[in-house]
Design an enzyme around this catalytic site. Structure first.
Site, PDB file in Angstrom:
ATOM      1  N   LYS A  80       0.868  -1.175   0.000  1.00 24.22           N
ATOM      2  CA  LYS A  80       0.000   0.000   0.000  1.00 24.22           C
ATOM      3  C   LYS A  80       0.907   1.228   0.000  1.00 24.22           C
ATOM      4  O   LYS A  80       1.948   1.229   0.688  1.00 24.22           O
ATOM      5  CB  LYS A  80      -0.864  -0.034   1.261  1.00 24.22           C
ATOM      6  N   SER A 155      -9.457   1.399   3.280  1.00 25.97           N
ATOM      7  CA  SER A 155      -8.641   2.216   2.395  1.00 25.97           C
ATOM      8  C   SER A 155      -7.595   1.422   1.605  1.00 25.97           C
ATOM      9  O   SER A 155      -7.070   1.934   0.624  1.00 25.97           O
ATOM     10  CB  SER A 155      -7.923   3.278   3.225  1.00 25.97           C
ATOM     11  N   SER A 179      -9.416  -0.975   7.474  1.00 25.63           N
ATOM     12  CA  SER A 179      -8.904  -0.732   6.119  1.00 25.63           C
ATOM     13  C   SER A 179      -8.184  -1.898   5.457  1.00 25.63           C
ATOM     14  O   SER A 179      -7.870  -1.827   4.278  1.00 25.63           O
ATOM     15  CB  SER A 179      -7.967   0.475   6.128  1.00 25.63           C
TER      16      SER A 179
END
Lengths: 489, 480
Positions: A80, A155, A179
C-alpha cells in the site's frame, strides 16, 4: 487458466524451493497479469518492474547455490502506498506527496525485503488511508475485480484488488478502522489485522497513530501466517512495538477448531446487515459448529458507541500527524509568491489535501481545541476504555468472536461519496478491534445473490493470532471456496 | 516605587548535552555545518517515529532530584501543536499535565547574606526546534526575502524548569538563575552556555500593591541572553508596569520581547493572540514509568550541590566572598578540593587559587600545567617559612608553565629562605659591626633605618634570608 500468479505464496514457495520454477518466471507472470488488466483495475500508483526483475534475477542466482530460502523469497509483493520505500516514490495517494521519494525503508518492507520478497509496486488507496471505498485517492478510484463498476473497499483497496486479480501474490495494507479487513471482505481475499504493536509502524505513514496497524492481504490464511512470521517482533525504532521475538505463526495452523469457544456478536447481526451477508456468515458459523467449535451468543454492549469514539480519536490524531505536510521540507509546495511562511503552508495544504482529509483534519482540530477537549477527545477515550472492557469480559467466556466483516458487499462506485455517514458505517464491525488493539481477520465465507464475495470476521484477545489463524484456516479448508473474479475470465 | 511589589517567576530551558538527540540517533553537537546532523526522524519525514533517549530521561531525573522534585511514577509525553517552519512535525513533543518532575525548590544566597527558598513548579522533558535565519538586504525580520532553516538543533533534548512566582527583585531572579546554572553545571547534564542557547530563560513578571495576595497582570518577557540582560529586562519591565499602573492605565497580559540595544521591552503578542496548542497525549510514545530502584540509583550518583559546597567551604574557614568566587569556577573547585585533600590549609589555598592562580589563568587563557599538588606545596612552604610570599609567587608562575614540582623549582630558582638563626645571627653581628653609624642612629630613635640593616643582611645571605627572622635577630641584638 490458472497461471503462476494465481497461486498462493505457499504454493509458489514450494515450487521455487524444488526448482520447478524460477523467481523470474513467477515475477513475469505477475507483471504480465498487471500489464494485461491494471488499466481496468487501477490497483497500482507506482509499478517497479525493473527493480523487481533485478531482484528476482539475484534471487535465482542465490537459489542456484542451493541455499535455503525464506518462504517469502521470490514472491511478488505489493505495498500500500503508505509504506516508505527507500528511493521509490511514496504518495499516500495524495497530491501533497505526489513526488515524495523517501530516504528510508519502513521496517515492515525492510523485513520482507530482507527475506527476499520482490516488490512489484505501490498500491492505490484512500488518501492517507482515510476512506472505506478507495474513492478518496487523489489519483482516481480502484475498480473491484469482481465488478469494475463497484468499489474494492478501502482504504487498502489497491492492495486487495491487486491480490484478488493476481497482480501481486500478496500485499501489505494498513488497518486503522478496518482498512485491511473491509477491502479483503469486498474483494474475496484474506485480510489480517494483528494485535496493535505486533508489527512495527516505523515507516508506515501515520493516519491515527494509536489505531494504525500493519495488515496483510493474501489469498490464503497460511500466507497471512507466513507474512506475520516475517513481519512480527520488536522493532527498536517503534516505541509502541511489543517486546518479543519473531514467531512462526504457521505452527499449529491445521489444528482445527474443535473445542474452541466462539461467540457470535449479537450486536453485529441486526439492522443494516445485508441479507446476503447475514446468510453467508450464518452458514459459515454453522460450519464452525459442525467442525466442533462451541458456538454461543456474545455481547459487546458498548459497540454502538465505537463509531462515534473512532471518529473523534482518529481525526484528532490525524490533525496532528498531518501537520508536517507544509511544503517546507519535502513534498508539494504551492507555487507563487507568499506573504509569509504561514501563508505558504496554508496554501500548500489547501491545494495539496483532498476533501476527506480536510474534513478529518478540521474535525480533529476542533475536537482537540481548548474547551472542547474533555467533551470530545476525553470522552472518546473513556468509550475506548469501555470497549476494551467489553472485549475482556467477552473473552472470559470465549476464545474468539465472530461477526460479518462488513455489513455489505461491494457497492457501486459513487453510491456513497456524498454521504459520509453512510460511508463511515461500512466500518462499524471492524472499528472495535482497532479501538481495543485486538487481532482480527476477515476470511471469505461465500458470495451474495449477485455473486459478490462476503467476508467473515474473527476477533481474538491480544496476541491471540495463533488461535485466530487456526480457526480461520479450518473454516477456509472446510468451505473450499474457489473465488476467481470475473475480470480474469 | 516602594509602594509596589514585583512578582517574578522564571521558565528556563536547558539543552542537555547527551551524545544523541531526544528521539533519534543524530549527534547532538553545537556549531556543526547546517543540516548535517539530521535524519528522517528529526526532519519529521512521513512514517518516522520518535524513540525517547534513555540517557536524557536519566539526566532530567537527576535534575529533578537535585531540585528536590518528586519523580512521577507515571508521566506522559504530549504533543504541543502549532505551525512553525523550524519545527519539522509542526508539533513539539513535550509534557503537559503529567511531567516527570513535580515540585521542588532551589535555595539561593543573596548579597545581604540572607538565604531565600524559591519553589519549583515542575521540570519537564521536551525537544528543541530548528533555527531560522531570516535573510534580506536590511536584515530586518519583517523585510526578509528568504528564510534559511538549520535543523541540527531540531530534536535536541530540552528540559524546561518552571519556578514558582517566588522572586521579588531582579537581583533574586539573577541569583536564582546563577544558582540553577551552577547546579546544572555540577550535575554535568548541560553545557549551560547562555550565549550558545544551551541555557535560555523567559521571565513572568507582574506588580502589585504590597500586602496584596492577588497577583497582578502577568507579562512574559523573552529574548534575554545573559544573566545581566535578565536583570536589566526585569528592572525595566517592573518600572514600566509601575508607571503604567500609577498613570491609572491598565496593563495587558501579553508576551514582550527584550531588546538588548534599546534596553526596552516591546509587545510581541497579546493573550488573545496566544496559540491554542491543542495538547493531547503523544500516541507514539508509551508512558514513562521509572521504578523506585532506578530513581534511587540515580540519586546515589548525585554530586555535592553548589550551595552545600559553599556552606562546607565556609565551615572550613574560607571567607564567604572568597567562597563565592571559588565555587563559580569548576577548575578552581577541583584545585581547591585537591589541595585540601593533600593537606593544605583551606583558607590560604582558596586565596591562592582565586587570586594568583586565577590571574595566571586569565593572562594565558588556559589552566597551564598547574595541579592541586602545586597549590598544596605552595601553601605549606609559605606557612612553614621555607619560601617568602614573593618567592612563592615566582614558584607558582614557574610551575604553571613548566609543570615541575614546587620543591624542585624552589631549589632551581634558589627561593629557599634562610631562617636558621645561627647563620642569620652571624650575618646580623657582622652587619652591626660594619655599620656603627647606622646603629647609632637606630639607638638614637630612628627606627626606620632597620630597613637598611635588613637589606645589608639580605645581601650577605644572597637574598635568601627570611626577612622576618632577619629583622627580629637585628632588633634583638640592637636592643641588647
Amino acid at each position: 487458466m490458472t497461471e503462476l500468479c494465481d497461486l498462493t505464496g505457499a504454493e509458489l514457495s514450494a515450487k521455487l524451493a524444488s526448482g520447478a520454477v524460477s523467481a523470474v518466471e513467477v515475477l513475469e507472470s505477475s507483471l504480465g497479469r498487471a500489464d494485461a488488466i491494471d488499466d481496468r483495475v487501477g490497483a497500482f500508483l507506482t509499478r517497479t518492474p525493473e527493480l523487481a526483475l533485478e531482484r528476482a534475477e539475484e534471487l535465482d542466482v542465490y537459489r542456484a547455490t542451493g541455499a535455503p530460502l525464506s518462504p517469502v523469497a521470490g514472491i511478488p509483493t505489493a505495498l500500500k502506498d503508505v509504506f516508505t520505500t527507500n528511493g521509490v516514490r511514496t504518495t499516500c495517494a495524495s497530491l501533497i506527496l505526489e513526488n515524495y521519494v523517501p530516504p528510508y525503508d519502513s521496517t515492515a518492507w525492510a523485513r520482507l525485503s530482507g527475506d527476499g520478497a520482490v516488490l512489484v509496486g505501490k498500491t492505490n488507496c484512500d488518501e492517507f488511508a482515510m476512506g472505506s471505498s478507495n474513492e478518496n485517492s487523489a489519483f482516481g478510484p480502484v475498480h473491484n475485480p469482481w465488478d469494475p463498476t463497484r468499489v474494492p473497499g478501502g482504504s487498502s483497496g489497491g492492495s486487495a484488488a491487486a491480490v484478488t486479480a493476481g497482480e501481486a501474490v500478496w500485499a501489505l495494507g494498513t488497518d486503522t478502522g478496518g482498512s485491511v479487513r473491509q477491502p479483503a471482505s469486498l474483494c474475496g481475499v484474506v485480510g489480517l489485522k494483528p494485535t496493535y504493536g505486533l508489527i512495527s509502524r516505523y515507516g508506515l505513514i501515520a493516519f491515527a497513530s494509536s489505531l494504525d496497524t500493519v495488515g496483510t492481504l493474501t489469498r490464503s490464511v497460511r500466507d497471512a501466517a507466513t507474512l506475520l512470521s516475517t513481519l512480527g517482533g520488536k522493532d527498536p525504532r517503534d516505541a509502541t512495538s511489543l517486546d518479543g521475538d519473531r514467531l512462526d505463526y504457521t505452527a499449529g495452523l491445521d489444528d482445527g477448531v474443535s473445542g474452541l469457544r466462539i461467540g457470535v456478536v449479537a450486536e453485529a447481526s441486526g439492522e443494516g446487515v445485508e441479507p446476503g451477508v447475514r446468510a453467508a456468515v450464518g452458514a459459515a458459523v454453522d460450519r464452525l459448529a459442525a467442525l466442533g467449535a462451541d458456538i454461543a451468543e456474545a455481547h459487546l454492549p458498548h459497540a454502538e458507541y465505537a463509531l462515534s469514539a473512532y471518529y473523534l480519536i482518529a481525526p484528532s490524531e490525524c490533525s496532528s500527524n498531518l501537520a508536517r505536510y507544509d511544503g517546507v521540507r519535502y513534498g508539494f509546495r504551492a507555487g507563487g509568491a507568499h506573504a509569509d511562511s504561514i501563508a505558504m503552508m496554508s496554501e500548500t495544504r489547501g491545494q495539496g489535501f483532498g476533501a476527506e482529509v480536510k474534513r478529518r483534519v478540521m474535525l480533529g482540530t476542533y475536537a482537540l481545541s481548548a474547551g472542547y477537549y474533555e467533551a470530545y477527545y476525553g470522552q472518546a477515550q473513556k468509550v475506548r476504555t469501555l470497549i476494551i472492557r467489553d472485549y475482556e469480559t467477552a473473552f472470559e467466556g470465549f476464545d474468539m468472536l465472530v461477526s460479518p466483516t462488513s455489513p455489505t458487499t461491494a457497492f457501486p462506485i459513487g453510491a456513497k461519496v456524498d454521504d459520509p455517514m453512510a460511508m463511515y458505517l461500512n466500518d462499524i464491525f471492524t472499528i472495535p478491534a482497532n479501538l481495543s488493539g485486538m487481532p482480527a481477520i476477515s476470511v471469505p465465507c461465500g458470495t451474495d445473490a449477485q455473486g459478490l464475495p462476503v467476508g467473515l470476521q474473527l476477533t481474538a484477545p491480544v496476541l491471540g493470532e495463533r488461535t485466530l489463524l487456526r480457526a480461520a484456516s479450518a473454516l477456509e479448508a472446510d468451505l473450499g471456496l474457489d473465488l476467481r473474479p470475473p475480470v480474469l475470465a | 516605587m516602594a509602594s509596589w511589589e514585583t512578582v517574578i517567576g522564571l521558565e528556563c530551558h536547558v539543552e542537555l548535552n547527551t551524545q544523541t538527540k531526544m528521539f533519534c540517533g543524530c549527534r547532538n553537537v553545537f556549531g556543526a555545518e547546517p543540516n548535517t546532523n539530521t535524519c528522517p526522524v528529526c526532519m519529521g519525514h512521513p512514517g518516522s517515529l520518535p524513540v525517547p533517549n534513555a540517557e536524557a530521561i536519566r539526566r532530567i531525573v537527576k535534575i529533578g532530584l537535585a531540585l528536590d522534585s518528586a519523580i512521577a511514577p507515571h508521566s506522559l509525553f504530549h504533543r504541543k501543536n502549532y505551525f512553525y517552519p523550524d519545527m519539522p512535525k509542526n508539533y513539539q513533543i513535550s509534557q503537559y499535565d503529567l511531567p516527570i518532575c513535580v515540585g521542588g525548590h532551589l535555595d539561593i544566597d543573596l548579597a545581604d547574606g540572607s538565604t531565600k527558598r524559591v519553589g519549583i513548579t515542575r521540570v519537564h522533558m521536551e525537544e528543541d526546534t530548528g533555527k531560522t535565519t531570516h535573510g534580506s538586504e536590511s536584515g530586518r525580520i519583517h523585510e526578509a526575502e528568504y528564510a534559511l532553516i538549520d535543523y541540527n538543533r531540531a530534536g535536541v533534548p530540552l528540559v524546561e524548569c518552571v519556578s514558582e512566582p517566588d522572586m521579588r527583585t531582579a537581583e533574586e531572579a539573577a541569583a536564582y538563575l546563577r544558582e540553577l546554572r551552577a547546579t546544572l553545571e555540577v550535575l554535568d547534564v548541560s553545557d549551560v552556555k547562555m550565549e550558545e542557547g544551551s541555557l535560555r530563560c523567559d521571565a513572568n513578571i507582574s506588580v502589585r500593591p504590597p500586602g496584596s495576595e492577588v497577583l497582578g497582570t502577568k507579562v512574559e518577557i523573552k529574548n534575554m541572553n545573559s544573566i545581566r540582560s535578565l536583570e536589566r529586562a526585569l528592572l525595566y519591565e517592573a518600572q514600566r508596569q509601575i508607571q503604567t499602573m500609577e498613570a491609572g492605565e491598565r496593563l495587558v497580559q501579553e508576551t514582550r520581547h527584550w531588546d538588548e540595544g534599546s534596553g526596552m521591552t516591546t509587545s510581541m503578542r497579546s493573550k488573545e493572540e496566544a496559540f491554542d496548542y491543542r495538547y493531547f497525549p503523544e500516541p507514539d510514545i508509551p508512558p514513562l514509568e521509572p521504578s523506585d530502584g532506578w530513581v534511587e540509583e540515580i540519586r546515589a550518583t548525585l554530586p555535592e550541590l553548589p550551595r552545600a559546597r559553599r556552606l562546607r567551604y565556609e565551615a572550613l574557614g574560607v571567607r564567604s566572598e572568597v567562597v563565592r568566587v571559588l565555587v563559580a569556577d569548576r577548575t578552581s573547585v577541583m584545585l581547591f578540593e585537591g589541595a585540601v585533600a593533600a593537606g593544605a590549609d583551606p583558607a590560604p589555598a582558596a586565596t591562592w587559587i582565586t587570586q594568583d592562580v586565577a590571574a595566571l589563568r586569565n593572562e594565558t587563557g588556559s589552566d597551564g600545567a598547574l595541579t592541586a599538588r602545586h597549590v598544596a606545596d605552595i601553601v605549606r612552604l609559605v606557612a612553614d617559612g621555607t619560601v617568602s610570599g614573593a618567592g612563592a609567587k615566582q614558584a607558582l608562575a614557574d610551575a604553571f608553565s613548566s609543570g615541575a614540582g614546587i620543591p624542585e623549582i624552589v631549589e632551581r630558582l634558589k627561593l629557599r629562605q634562610v631562617s636558621d638563626t645561627d647563620t642569620l645571627g652571624t650575618f646580623a653581628d657582622e652587619v652591626i659591626d660594619e655599620h656603627p653609624d647606622v646603629v647609632e642612629k637606630f639607638r638614637g630613635g630612628k627606627d626606620g633605618v632597620i630597613g637598611f640593616l635588613v637589606g645589608q643582611l639580605m645581601q650577605k645571605a644572597g637574598g635568601a634570608a627570611n626577612p622576618k627572622v632577619a629583622q627580629e635577630l637585628l632588633r634583638e641584638r640592637l636592643r641588647g
